[in-house]
Write a protein that holds these residues in place. Structure first.
Motif, mmCIF file in Angstrom:
data_model
loop_
_atom_site.group_PDB
_atom_site.id
_atom_site.type_symbol
_atom_site.label_atom_id
_atom_site.label_comp_id
_atom_site.label_asym_id
_atom_site.label_seq_id
_atom_site.Cartn_x
_atom_site.Cartn_y
_atom_site.Cartn_z
ATOM 1 N N VAL A 1 0.848 -1.197 0.000
ATOM 2 C CA VAL A 1 0.000 0.000 0.000
ATOM 3 C C VAL A 1 0.883 1.246 0.000
ATOM 4 O O VAL A 1 0.660 2.184 -0.781
ATOM 5 N N SER A 2 1.885 1.276 0.852
ATOM 6 C CA SER A 2 2.805 2.424 0.902
ATOM 7 C C SER A 2 3.491 2.647 -0.433
ATOM 8 O O SER A 2 3.602 3.779 -0.901
ATOM 9 N N ARG A 3 3.927 1.573 -1.035
ATOM 10 C CA ARG A 3 4.649 1.671 -2.314
ATOM 11 C C ARG A 3 3.763 2.298 -3.401
ATOM 12 O O ARG A 3 4.222 3.095 -4.200
ATOM 13 N N ARG A 4 2.472 1.967 -3.407
ATOM 14 C CA ARG A 4 1.561 2.544 -4.408
ATOM 15 C C ARG A 4 1.095 3.948 -4.022
ATOM 16 O O ARG A 4 0.820 4.769 -4.869
ATOM 17 N N LEU A 5 1.037 4.211 -2.718
ATOM 18 C CA LEU A 5 0.504 5.477 -2.243
ATOM 19 C C LEU A 5 1.489 6.636 -2.332
ATOM 20 O O LEU A 5 1.106 7.758 -2.686
ATOM 21 N N TRP A 6 2.763 6.390 -2.023
ATOM 22 C CA TRP A 6 3.744 7.483 -2.019
ATOM 23 C C TRP A 6 3.771 8.278 -3.324
ATOM 24 O O TRP A 6 3.755 9.515 -3.272
ATOM 25 N N ASP B 1 -1.685 19.433 -1.083
ATOM 26 C CA ASP B 1 -2.248 19.436 0.269
ATOM 27 C C ASP B 1 -1.654 18.318 1.120
ATOM 28 O O ASP B 1 -1.330 18.519 2.294
ATOM 29 N N SER B 2 -1.499 17.164 0.526
ATOM 30 C CA SER B 2 -0.903 16.034 1.253
ATOM 31 C C SER B 2 0.538 16.342 1.636
ATOM 32 O O SER B 2 0.970 16.026 2.755
ATOM 33 N N MET B 3 1.264 16.956 0.731
ATOM 34 C CA MET B 3 2.662 17.271 1.024
ATOM 35 C C MET B 3 2.782 18.311 2.140
ATOM 36 O O MET B 3 3.704 18.246 2.942
ATOM 37 N N ARG B 4 1.819 19.233 2.219
ATOM 38 C CA ARG B 4 1.818 20.202 3.325
ATOM 39 C C ARG B 4 1.580 19.480 4.658
ATOM 40 O O ARG B 4 2.233 19.788 5.658
ATOM 41 N N ILE B 5 0.647 18.541 4.656
ATOM 42 C CA ILE B 5 0.379 17.779 5.881
ATOM 43 C C ILE B 5 1.615 16.982 6.278
ATOM 44 O O ILE B 5 2.008 16.957 7.453
ATOM 45 N N LEU B 6 2.251 16.340 5.311
ATOM 46 C CA LEU B 6 3.456 15.559 5.615
ATOM 47 C C LEU B 6 4.595 16.457 6.104
ATOM 48 O O LEU B 6 5.349 16.069 7.008
#
Length: 84
Positions: A29-34, A42-47
């Motif tokens: 899941v991580s491999r496909r999600l990254w 928006d996701s990168m701001r949260i991260l």
């Protein structure tokens, strides 16, 4: 949580991003999600926020006497997270 055949799409939930950030998702899941997350601003701001909190907690964790107070920005982030 998505199955091994489902690919979540943006917007990604903060909970999913936190799990991804903490390496708490299954490897496939991580491999496909990254790659998908890296394309979403928006996701990168949260991260980036999670990275900043992790860095501050690491700094505080290096206090051998345990006398440092929780930094105000970390306390505010914790409060915001608990209230959402």
């Amino acid at each position: 949580m998505p199955s091994s055949t489902d690919a979540p799409q943006a917007p990604f939930s903060p909970e999913l991003l936190a799990d991804l950030h903490a390496d708490a998702l299954p490897e496939d899941v991580s491999r496909r999600l990254w790659p998908l997350v890296r394309l979403d601003e928006d996701s990168m701001r949260i991260l980036a926020g999670l990275d900043a909190v992790s860095a501050r907690l690491h700094e505080v964790g290096e206090d051998p006497t345990g006398t440092l107070p929780i930094p105000p920005d970390v306390a505010q982030q914790i409060d915001r997270t608990l209230h959402t």
